[in-house]
Design a protein around this motif. Structure first.
Motif, PDB file in Angstrom:
ATOM      1  N   TRP A 438     -27.161  50.229  76.585  1.00  0.00           N
ATOM      2  CA  TRP A 438     -27.193  50.874  75.269  1.00  0.00           C
ATOM      3  C   TRP A 438     -26.646  52.295  75.373  1.00  0.00           C
ATOM      4  CZ3 TRP A 438     -28.238  48.490  70.762  1.00  0.00           C
ATOM      5  CH2 TRP A 438     -28.816  47.210  70.831  1.00  0.00           C
ATOM      6  N   ALA A 439     -25.961  52.730  74.292  1.00  0.00           N
ATOM      7  CA  ALA A 439     -25.347  54.061  74.269  1.00  0.00           C
ATOM      8  C   ALA A 439     -25.583  54.718  72.917  1.00  0.00           C
ATOM      9  CB  ALA A 439     -23.846  53.968  74.549  1.00  0.00           C
ATOM     10  N   ILE A 440     -25.814  56.063  72.942  1.00  0.00           N
ATOM     11  CA  ILE A 440     -25.888  56.891  71.722  1.00  0.00           C
ATOM     12  C   ILE A 440     -24.820  57.972  71.867  1.00  0.00           C
ATOM     13  CG2 ILE A 440     -27.302  58.463  70.342  1.00  0.00           C
ATOM     14  CD1 ILE A 440     -29.777  56.992  71.358  1.00  0.00           C
ATOM     15  N   SER A 441     -23.894  58.061  70.940  1.00  0.00           N
ATOM     16  CA  SER A 441     -22.794  59.029  71.002  1.00  0.00           C
ATOM     17  C   SER A 441     -22.766  59.824  69.701  1.00  0.00           C
ATOM     18  CB  SER A 441     -21.461  58.312  71.201  1.00  0.00           C
ATOM     19  OG  SER A 441     -20.383  59.230  71.133  1.00  0.00           O
ATOM     20  N   ALA A 442     -22.556  61.147  69.820  1.00  0.00           N
ATOM     21  CA  ALA A 442     -22.485  61.996  68.623  1.00  0.00           C
ATOM     22  C   ALA A 442     -21.369  61.541  67.697  1.00  0.00           C
ATOM     23  CB  ALA A 442     -22.277  63.454  69.037  1.00  0.00           C
ATOM     24  N   ALA A 443     -20.307  60.981  68.291  1.00  0.00           N
ATOM     25  CA  ALA A 443     -19.168  60.559  67.473  1.00  0.00           C
ATOM     26  C   ALA A 443     -19.516  59.398  66.560  1.00  0.00           C
ATOM     27  CB  ALA A 443     -17.998  60.176  68.381  1.00  0.00           C
ATOM     28  N   ASP A 444     -20.569  58.609  66.932  1.00  0.00           N
ATOM     29  CA  ASP A 444     -20.965  57.452  66.123  1.00  0.00           C
ATOM     30  C   ASP A 444     -21.968  57.808  65.037  1.00  0.00           C
ATOM     31  OD1 ASP A 444     -19.387  55.822  67.735  1.00  0.00           O
ATOM     32  OD2 ASP A 444     -21.046  55.389  69.123  1.00  0.00           O
ATOM     33  N   GLN A 445     -22.374  59.083  64.940  1.00  0.00           N
ATOM     34  CA  GLN A 445     -23.454  59.463  64.039  1.00  0.00           C
ATOM     35  C   GLN A 445     -22.889  60.009  62.734  1.00  0.00           C
ATOM     36  OE1 GLN A 445     -26.299  58.439  65.343  1.00  0.00           O
ATOM     37  NE2 GLN A 445     -25.083  58.019  67.212  1.00  0.00           N
ATOM     38  N   SER A 446     -23.773  60.113  61.735  1.00  0.00           N
ATOM     39  CA  SER A 446     -23.414  60.698  60.440  1.00  0.00           C
ATOM     40  C   SER A 446     -23.205  62.199  60.605  1.00  0.00           C
ATOM     41  CB  SER A 446     -24.518  60.434  59.430  1.00  0.00           C
ATOM     42  OG  SER A 446     -25.696  61.137  59.797  1.00  0.00           O
ATOM     43  N   ALA A 447     -22.594  62.798  59.596  1.00  0.00           N
ATOM     44  CA  ALA A 447     -22.348  64.238  59.651  1.00  0.00           C
ATOM     45  C   ALA A 447     -23.658  65.009  59.726  1.00  0.00           C
ATOM     46  CB  ALA A 447     -21.529  64.672  58.426  1.00  0.00           C
ATOM     47  N   ASP A 448     -24.672  64.572  58.951  1.00  0.00           N
ATOM     48  CA  ASP A 448     -25.968  65.262  58.991  1.00  0.00           C
ATOM     49  C   ASP A 448     -26.582  65.175  60.382  1.00  0.00           C
ATOM     50  OD1 ASP A 448     -25.750  65.966  56.352  1.00  0.00           O
ATOM     51  OD2 ASP A 448     -26.956  64.277  55.619  1.00  0.00           O
ATOM     52  N   ALA A 449     -26.483  64.001  61.016  1.00  0.00           N
ATOM     53  CA  ALA A 449     -27.066  63.830  62.346  1.00  0.00           C
ATOM     54  C   ALA A 449     -26.345  64.688  63.367  1.00  0.00           C
ATOM     55  CB  ALA A 449     -27.013  62.352  62.748  1.00  0.00           C
ATOM     56  N   GLN A 450     -25.043  64.840  63.208  1.00  0.00           N
ATOM     57  CA  GLN A 450     -24.290  65.629  64.186  1.00  0.00           C
ATOM     58  C   GLN A 450     -24.701  67.092  64.177  1.00  0.00           C
ATOM     59  OE1 GLN A 450     -20.062  65.017  63.764  1.00  0.00           O
ATOM     60  NE2 GLN A 450     -20.216  62.779  63.978  1.00  0.00           N
ATOM     61  N   THR A 451     -25.207  67.603  63.031  1.00  0.00           N
ATOM     62  CA  THR A 451     -25.605  69.014  62.962  1.00  0.00           C
ATOM     63  C   THR A 451     -26.851  69.304  63.767  1.00  0.00           C
ATOM     64  OG1 THR A 451     -26.948  68.654  60.981  1.00  0.00           O
ATOM     65  CG2 THR A 451     -24.612  69.197  60.662  1.00  0.00           C
ATOM     66  N   VAL A 452     -27.638  68.252  64.103  1.00  0.00           N
ATOM     67  CA  VAL A 452     -28.874  68.488  64.864  1.00  0.00           C
ATOM     68  C   VAL A 452     -28.775  67.892  66.276  1.00  0.00           C
ATOM     69  CG1 VAL A 452     -30.402  68.723  62.892  1.00  0.00           C
ATOM     70  CG2 VAL A 452     -29.861  66.440  63.773  1.00  0.00           C
ATOM     71  N   LEU A 453     -27.583  67.516  66.689  1.00  0.00           N
ATOM     72  CA  LEU A 453     -27.378  67.043  68.055  1.00  0.00           C
ATOM     73  C   LEU A 453     -26.693  68.133  68.864  1.00  0.00           C
ATOM     74  CD1 LEU A 453     -26.087  63.386  67.465  1.00  0.00           C
ATOM     75  CD2 LEU A 453     -28.377  64.099  68.190  1.00  0.00           C
ATOM     76  N   PRO A 454     -26.979  68.193  70.150  1.00  0.00           N
ATOM     77  CA  PRO A 454     -26.230  69.135  70.982  1.00  0.00           C
ATOM     78  C   PRO A 454     -24.735  68.824  70.874  1.00  0.00           C
ATOM     79  CG  PRO A 454     -28.128  68.295  72.167  1.00  0.00           C
ATOM     80  CD  PRO A 454     -28.008  67.486  70.910  1.00  0.00           C
ATOM     81  N   ASP A 455     -23.929  69.853  70.999  1.00  0.00           N
ATOM     82  CA  ASP A 455     -22.486  69.669  70.863  1.00  0.00           C
ATOM     83  C   ASP A 455     -21.984  68.649  71.862  1.00  0.00           C
ATOM     84  OD1 ASP A 455     -22.558  71.572  68.897  1.00  0.00           O
ATOM     85  OD2 ASP A 455     -21.983  73.235  70.238  1.00  0.00           O
TER      86      ASP A 455
END
Length: 997
Positions: A438-455
């Protein structure tokens, strides 16, 4: 003046006048502090009285007063240090009361001590009065006199520094110096309350995630309390940004509440606190102790601490990060997935640590939107497949086969607080292993989610983790064949096992080695040939188990399988069961089971046949024995046979074989290794035992308790009759005097070795009505015992030795059988063998008168039974010339004629004629006859003068002597005529009664 009484005070012993000034006092700080704080006047307040005592001298100098007296303090009865306040009175030697708090004091000179002056005096007493130092005690006493003295004049006024100094002796300048110091301090600080205000800071700490932490109220004084208000944070316990009632030193949990869209922030706070300042403020009162008319004593009064209000503030030691690092951990819904089923994975989301912009490693909770909902996160999964077990690694090895995919998005309502189930878009198709990544990538997330993920955030879990892997089991089926279709008891067989796989290959470990599978075999026994079925019938008896391990394909021969010890049929049922596998391999193979009663898996168990035949007859004192005959196939280890004999009770009508009749038991088994006859041990029979013994044999496999067969009670061939032998005797018949006799015994039954027969002859006494068998009538005990042949006798005939020649009479034989110990086991009856011995008779007729030169014969008439071989012998005698009668002896014997054979058997008036004599000359003769038995003994003896005859009729055959013999002849004739008749009668009687001895 208003007063109150301190507890424990009372009057003391009175002192002599002229002593140094003394004055007791007591301090009741706590009571007056309470009343002062409440604004209550002490006037009229009376404290509880205590027992009376006198004050004693404390610190100071006896010559300290400028008036030549004691200057210092006294010790009140309750232990306080008091100071005299009436210099014009005698020393405080009287009874001392318990003390009273007073807010005013009227001196003897009329001035009133109250208000600020009272406060000053109390300040000094509180700070300096409780001392054991002589200098300080004298200085305090002088300070009291400054306000209560008697106006010394000379321009000095009460309440002035000079008034008190005037009471100090010039000889103690050190007291004056201490007095001046105390005066200056009291003048400057009596109303300051100790000085100072509260202070402190709010100390923030980051604990755990960048959202959690604490704030500590680091303030003074330690009793201060207040309220704190946070910025960018809330108190964890209440969820509010403000909290009241915070105490000094208290630590509270806080939680970050940053503004929306901000990744970095700090929690700060400010607070307002109130509390008593450092030090305390003297109250306007003292404790007064009365001593009657003598000086009153003053003791320190109460004090009150002042309060202060102050503000504090603080903030986080560094910037917090509002970002979070989501991760996912998974556990497959089911480790084992059958072919055709869809693999599923259970996902659990959480957060992990990351390096914030501050450079610190932090762990933050799941981010929430402004409305409090959780920020959704997307996780994508890939399912890989292999025939060999995976080895865990950070990434999927190159060339890994992809089986399927799945994707999961967390919900705004639940966020990480639920388990999400993902299903592969492709089902499992064949035996093998599959694992999720399983993988979680910032690129696969919504714009709102990307604002609270590490760069540039990215997370991927490891490849081949056991918790994230499925197993699709191998599905083998088995073909099995026993090595033998029949086997003897105790034998063994092997089984040829050939596996065949359905739907895929054999599962292998990470090294490519086939996973071993454990087969469990069960051996079932039945009396009849089993009928093939998918389940084991209830009446099948499980007698053994077997285990076989397979690792891959190919035929495997099992280890030996014991067939047991019961006749019938054994069938083997193999099964592959999950629970029988090693723990680490359970579930790797689909369960499988063979049918029951498969012909190729069934063997007939052959058993020997045991029949028995018991010794039919036995005699007391002998032995009894049973014999087992074993035929048929023998067990590999042989057969043990044991025997038991049950002696039936008298009168029993049906066989009983139990403990009550058990008489004989084998001391050890008879072991047979081949077919044949196997007798039991010979069991001794008591001399007194008779009856019927029923035998039961038990045949079992040698060395085991496995019974092959057991006999039944009362079987005809398993009976032994224990009885004394029987003897039937046949007495002799047709015996006459002179005959010998023997006894004939016919024996039936079991004869023990050493058995003999003894026969005794008894003769009926003369005149007795019947035969009596005792020593007085015993005629002969045939000396030689008759040996009776051991074994079973059936009409066995035995003849005793011959008796001696018997005289006429009634006789009886009595026989006995004696055992080897000489004990009679059979004894005949006294009257069982009666037989008579008769006496034959002989009547003779002499010849008529003969002339000289004639021959003569004797005629014998015989009556009675004649024994074989009996003869008659006739002898001729001649009367001597000088004899008056015939004398039969050797001198008169003329001749003995040849014997006459007498016919054996009954003779009735049977006539026999003797051979003729030679020519006879004149004279008187007589025949004498004898019947002689075969043994040469005389049976009948004739008389000497019974058969007289002469040579011619009327003329004796006599030699002529030459003289006239007629008168003598006539005389002789007369004598003969008379005496001859008598003699003849005598001889006839004798002849009839004489028998051979």
């Amino acid at each position: 003046m208003s007063v109150s009484t301190p507890p424990g005070a009372g009057p003391g012993p009175r002192r002599k006048k002229g002593d140094t000034h003394k004055s007791p006092h007591s301090l009741m700080v706590r009571v007056l502090a309470i009343t002062a704080a409440a604004g209550i006047s002490l006037t009229g307040l009376t404290l509880a009285a205590a027992p009376a005592n006198a004050a004693t001298q404390g610190a100071g100098f006896d010559d300290g007063s400028s008036f030549g007296g004691h200057l210092g303090n006294e010790i009140t009865p309750d232990g306080k240090r008091g100071y005299c306040a009436d210099p014009s009175r005698d020393g405080a030697f009287g009874d001392t009361d318990g003390g009273q708090y007073v807010t005013s004091f009227t001196a003897d000179a009329g001035q009133v001590l109250q208000g600020d002056d009272m406060t000053k005096v109390n300040y000094v007493l509180l700070k300096y009065g409780d001392t054991g130092d002589d200098v300080q005690a004298a200085a305090v006493n002088a300070y009291i006199y400054a306000y209560t003295g008697s106006h010394l004049g000379g321009g000095i006024s009460p309440g002035t520094q000079a008034e008190g100094a005037a009471y100090i002796s010039a000889s103690h300048p050190e007291v004056t110096d201490e007095y001046n110091t105390i005066w200056a301090d009291a003048d400057a600080n009596w109303n300051s309350g100790g000085g100072g205000t509260g202070s402190g800071t709010l100390d923030f700490a980051v604990v755990g995630s960048n959202f959690d932490g604490t704030v500590t109220a680091d303030v003074q004084p330690s009793t201060a309390t207040g309220a704190i208000t946070l910025t960018n944070g809330v108190f964890t316990a209440t969820g509010s940004s403000s909290v009241a009632g915070v105490t000094a030193g208290e630590t509270l949990d806080v939680h970050g509440a940053p503004p929306a869209g901000v990744k970095d922030y700090q929690i700060s706070g400010s607070g307002t606190f109130t509390g008593p300042s450092t030090g305390s403020h003297a109250d306007s009162n003292v404790a007064q102790y009365n001593t009657g008319s003598e000086q009153r004593l003053l003791v320190a009064g109460t004090s009150t601490a002042p309060t202060a209000t102050f503000t504090v503030s603080g903030h986080d030691p560094f910037a917090r990060s509002a970002a979070f690092a989501p991760i996912v951990g998974t556990t497959v819904a089911s480790t084992f997935v059958d072919a055709g089923a869809t693999p599923q994975d259970n996902l659990t989301f959480s957060t992990t640590s990351f390096q914030a912009s501050s450079g610190r490693t932090v762990t933050n909770p799941w981010a929430k939107a402004g409305d409090g909902s959780y920020v959704p996160i997307v996780a994508n999964g890939t399912l890989y497949w292999s025939t060999a077990a995976f080895t865990e690694s950070d990434t999927a090895p190159a060339g890994s086969v992809v089986l399927g995919h799945a994707s999961v998005t967390t919900t705004a309502a639940d966020g990480p607080n639920k388990v999400y189930t993902a299903s592969s878009d492709t089902p499992a198709t064949q035996a093998g292993y599959s694992t999720w990544v399983w993988a979680i990538s910032a690129a696969d997330q919504s714009a709102d989610a990307q604002t609270v993920l590490p760069d540039g955030y990215s997370f991927t879990d490891k490849f081949g983790q056991v918790a994230e892997s499925h197993i699709t089991p191998s599905r083998p089926t088995l073909s099995t064949t026993l090595s033998d279709t029949s086997k003897v008891l105790g034998g063994s067989v092997t089984d040829a096992i050939t596996p065949t796989l359905v739907g895929g290959d054999w599962l292998r470990d990470s090294n490519g080695t086939p996973i071993p599978v454990t087969l469990s075999g069960a051996v079932y026994h039945s009396d009849k040939a089993p009928v093939q079925a998918s389940t084991v019938p209830a009446d099948a008896v499980k007698i053994g188990t077997a285990t076989q391990i397979l690792a891959g394909g190919g035929t495997v021969t099992s280890s030996s399988i014991d067939v047991g010890y019961a006749a019938g049929y054994d069938t083997v049922v193999w099964a592959l069961v999950k629970a029988d596998q090693p723990a680490q391999y359970q579930g790797y193979f689909a369960d499988w089971s063979d049918n029951y009663g498969v012909p190729a898996e069934t063997a007939q168990i052959l058993t020997p046949t045991v029949t028995t035949k018991a010794q039919a007859d036995a005699a007391p004192g002998g032995t009894v024995q049973d014999t087992a005959t074993i035929t048929g196939p023998m067990p590999t280890v042989g057969v043990d046979v044991t025997f038991k004999g049950y002696l039936q009770k008298d009168g029993s009508t049906s066989p009983v074989c139990d403990a009550s009749t058990l008489t004989y038991t084998s001391t050890k088994p008879v072991t047979a290794t081949t077919a044949g006859d196997y007798p039991s041990e010979a069991f001794p029979v008591a001399d007194t035992t008779t009856g019927k013994v029923f035998w039961i044999e038990t045949a079992s496999v040698h060395g085991t308790t496995n019974v092959i067969s057991t006999g039944k009670c009362g079987v005809t061939s398993e009976q032994t009759v224990v009885a004394q032998p029987t003897v039937v005797t046949a007495p002799p018949t047709g015996l006459s005097s002179g005959a010998t006799a023997h006894d004939t015994l016919t024996v039936n039954g079991q004869i023990n070795p050493g058995t003999t027969a003894v026969v005794t002859l008894y003769k009926q006494a003369t005149g007795a009505a019947t035969l009596v068998c005792d020593t007085s009538t015993q005629v002969d005990a045939i000396s030689a015992p008759i040996a009776i042949t051991a074994g079973f006798a059936s009409d066995a005939s035995y003849t005793s030795a011959e008796t001696d020649a018997l005289v006429a009479g009634n006789y009886g034989f009595v026989e006995q059988l004696l055992n080897a110990k000489g004990v009679a086991i059979v004894t005949g009856g006294c009257l069982d063998e009666l037989f008579p011995v008769s006496q034959p008779t002989v009547v003779t007729t002499p010849p008529s008168t003969l002339t000289a030169g004639s021959t003569a014969t004797d005629t014998l008439v015989v009556n009675g039974t004649i024994n074989p071989g009996t003869t008659a012998v006739v002898s001729l005698y001649k009367q001597g010339a000088t004899n008056n009668t015939l004398v039969c002896d050797a001198t008169s014997l003329v001749t003995t004629l040849p014997a006459i054979s007498i016919t054996a058997g009954p003779n009735a008036n049977t006539s026999y004629t003797s051979p003729a004599t030679g020519g006879l000359d004149a004279g008187n003769y007589g025949f004498v006859e004898q019947l002689i038995g075969q043994n040469g003994k005389v049976i009948v003896q004739g008389g000497c003068t019974e058969e007289l005859f002469n040579g011619s009729p009327g003329t004796p055959v006599l030699a002529h002597t030459g003289f006239d013999a007629q008168p003598l002849v006539l005389l002789a004739g007369g004598l003969l005529a008379g005496g001859g008749v008598l003699f003849a009668l005598f001889m006839i009687r004798r002849r009839r009664s004489t028998t051979a001895e």
